[in-house]
Design a protein around this motif. Sequence first.
Motif, mmCIF file in Angstrom:
data_model
loop_
_atom_site.group_PDB
_atom_site.id
_atom_site.type_symbol
_atom_site.label_atom_id
_atom_site.label_comp_id
_atom_site.label_asym_id
_atom_site.label_seq_id
_atom_site.Cartn_x
_atom_site.Cartn_y
_atom_site.Cartn_z
ATOM 1 N N LEU A 259 0.817 -1.214 0.000
ATOM 2 C CA LEU A 259 0.000 0.000 0.000
ATOM 3 C C LEU A 259 0.853 1.267 0.000
ATOM 4 O O LEU A 259 0.402 2.323 0.451
ATOM 5 C CB LEU A 259 -0.918 0.009 1.225
ATOM 6 N N GLN A 260 2.065 1.158 -0.538
ATOM 7 C CA GLN A 260 2.900 2.353 -0.588
ATOM 8 C C GLN A 260 2.233 3.458 -1.411
ATOM 9 O O GLN A 260 2.381 4.642 -1.101
ATOM 10 C CB GLN A 260 4.275 2.031 -1.179
ATOM 11 N N TRP A 261 1.480 3.073 -2.414
ATOM 12 C CA TRP A 261 0.756 4.064 -3.232
ATOM 13 C C TRP A 261 -0.221 4.865 -2.377
ATOM 14 O O TRP A 261 -0.406 6.074 -2.582
ATOM 15 C CB TRP A 261 -0.004 3.367 -4.365
ATOM 16 N N PHE A 262 -0.833 4.191 -1.392
ATOM 17 C CA PHE A 262 -1.777 4.869 -0.508
ATOM 18 C C PHE A 262 -1.046 5.815 0.442
ATOM 19 O O PHE A 262 -1.520 6.918 0.727
ATOM 20 C CB PHE A 262 -2.597 3.843 0.281
ATOM 21 N N ALA A 263 0.118 5.364 0.938
ATOM 22 C CA ALA A 263 0.939 6.231 1.795
ATOM 23 C C ALA A 263 1.354 7.483 1.028
ATOM 24 O O ALA A 263 1.346 8.591 1.575
ATOM 25 C CB ALA A 263 2.174 5.471 2.281
ATOM 26 N N ASN A 264 1.701 7.322 -0.247
ATOM 27 C CA ASN A 264 2.064 8.467 -1.082
ATOM 28 C C ASN A 264 0.883 9.419 -1.263
ATOM 29 O O ASN A 264 1.017 10.644 -1.135
ATOM 30 C CB ASN A 264 2.541 7.995 -2.451
ATOM 31 N N ALA A 265 -0.285 8.851 -1.548
ATOM 32 C CA ALA A 265 -1.481 9.671 -1.770
ATOM 33 C C ALA A 265 -1.888 10.403 -0.494
ATOM 34 O O ALA A 265 -2.247 11.590 -0.528
ATOM 35 C CB ALA A 265 -2.631 8.788 -2.261
ATOM 36 N N LEU A 266 -1.814 9.700 0.644
ATOM 37 C CA LEU A 266 -2.159 10.328 1.921
ATOM 38 C C LEU A 266 -1.205 11.480 2.227
ATOM 39 O O LEU A 266 -1.630 12.537 2.717
ATOM 40 C CB LEU A 266 -2.103 9.280 3.038
ATOM 41 N N MET A 267 0.074 11.286 1.940
ATOM 42 C CA MET A 267 1.043 12.348 2.173
ATOM 43 C C MET A 267 0.738 13.579 1.330
ATOM 44 O O MET A 267 0.846 14.717 1.812
ATOM 45 C CB MET A 267 2.459 11.851 1.881
ATOM 46 N N VAL A 268 0.359 13.372 0.079
ATOM 47 C CA VAL A 268 0.016 14.501 -0.788
ATOM 48 C C VAL A 268 -1.134 15.307 -0.189
ATOM 49 O O VAL A 268 -1.105 16.546 -0.173
ATOM 50 C CB VAL A 268 -0.355 14.018 -2.206
ATOM 51 N N VAL A 269 -2.135 14.611 0.338
ATOM 52 C CA VAL A 269 -3.291 15.286 0.942
ATOM 53 C C VAL A 269 -2.869 16.057 2.199
ATOM 54 O O VAL A 269 -3.180 17.247 2.341
ATOM 55 C CB VAL A 269 -4.390 14.259 1.297
ATOM 56 N N ILE A 270 -2.160 15.389 3.104
ATOM 57 C CA ILE A 270 -1.736 16.028 4.353
ATOM 58 C C ILE A 270 -0.804 17.198 4.075
ATOM 59 O O ILE A 270 -0.952 18.292 4.648
ATOM 60 C CB ILE A 270 -1.031 15.014 5.280
ATOM 61 N N PHE A 271 0.163 16.976 3.200
ATOM 62 C CA PHE A 271 1.122 18.030 2.866
ATOM 63 C C PHE A 271 0.409 19.242 2.267
ATOM 64 O O PHE A 271 0.720 20.388 2.607
ATOM 65 C CB PHE A 271 2.158 17.493 1.879
ATOM 66 N N SER A 272 -0.558 18.997 1.388
ATOM 67 C CA SER A 272 -1.293 20.089 0.749
ATOM 68 C C SER A 272 -2.093 20.894 1.765
ATOM 69 O O SER A 272 -2.147 22.127 1.689
ATOM 70 C CB SER A 272 -2.231 19.525 -0.330
ATOM 71 N N ILE A 273 -2.701 20.206 2.737
ATOM 72 C CA ILE A 273 -3.481 20.894 3.770
ATOM 73 C C ILE A 273 -2.562 21.784 4.617
ATOM 74 O O ILE A 273 -2.874 22.951 4.871
ATOM 75 C CB ILE A 273 -4.211 19.878 4.663
ATOM 76 N N VAL A 274 -1.431 21.226 5.052
ATOM 77 C CA VAL A 274 -0.481 22.006 5.855
ATOM 78 C C VAL A 274 0.057 23.179 5.053
ATOM 79 O O VAL A 274 0.159 24.308 5.553
ATOM 80 C CB VAL A 274 0.677 21.109 6.350
ATOM 81 N N LEU A 275 0.399 22.930 3.791
ATOM 82 C CA LEU A 275 0.940 23.980 2.926
ATOM 83 C C LEU A 275 -0.054 25.127 2.768
ATOM 84 O O LEU A 275 0.340 26.299 2.722
ATOM 85 C CB LEU A 275 1.279 23.385 1.554
ATOM 86 N N TRP A 276 -1.328 24.800 2.714
ATOM 87 C CA TRP A 276 -2.371 25.813 2.535
ATOM 88 C C TRP A 276 -2.583 26.630 3.815
ATOM 89 O O TRP A 276 -2.870 27.821 3.756
ATOM 90 C CB TRP A 276 -3.663 25.125 2.123
#
Length: 254
Positions: free
Chosen positions: A42-59
């Motif tokens: 599920l590394q693909w899911f870990a990558n996708a989750l990171m994109v979401v979390i990172f984007s929220i923090v960045l915003w």
Amino acid sequence: MSVSTSKTFLPAFLKTLGILYLYIFVGLFIDSEYVVKHYGDLQWFANALMVVIFSIVLWKVNSRVRELMIYAVIIGFVGEYLFSIALGMYTYRLENVPHYIPMGHALVYIGVLYFTKTSFTKLHIKQIEKAFIAIILVYSTLFLIFKNDVFGFVLTIATLLILRKKPRERLFYLTMYLSIVFLEITGTSYECWKWPETAFDYFTFLPSANPPSGISFFYFGLDLGCLWLYKQRHKLAWSRMKNLRKIRETKILN
């Protein structure tokens, strides 16, 4: 994740490092060998989750922190391919560099930064530094004795020696050290990555634990790189800030 105005430890920790450590614990579990064996890769899911979390923090963060986060991702990307792929300093589970890793570096960087800016840390900076140094020395010494971690111990001592003459940055790097300890122990326990038995799998006179204790030494490069890039883009503002700092220091001395 935000800068806490609390003057006590627990709220200051929970709103900064607490959130960071929880995400590290859960996020790396998704990419663990346990999950692979029971649910598939599920590394693909870990990558996708990171994109979401990172984007929220960045915003949510301010423009200066946002810029530093972007620099941290860039430097983290280059650093990962240099140290992991090119130099073999450590190896990820799939012998790649997971996409979530460079963004993860940025989140660690910002989580540590926010903790050092809390009201609690500003009120108790000396006491926190002494406590963190004691914990670090005990931790690295135990790793040296029981895991023959010469590499990690050398890096720990080098870090502490450098910080003796860096009072302004000391708390940041001490906090970074302990945060990387949590990150590395979690990641290696989950078998997301592993470290060889000697430094860079080459220097036999530097035996290493999995993970080595003082590996946060290399985060000096991340912080210095981010600050250098920021200063290059904001030379006038940075010069003005340095002048103001000198004026404040002069007033304090007088």
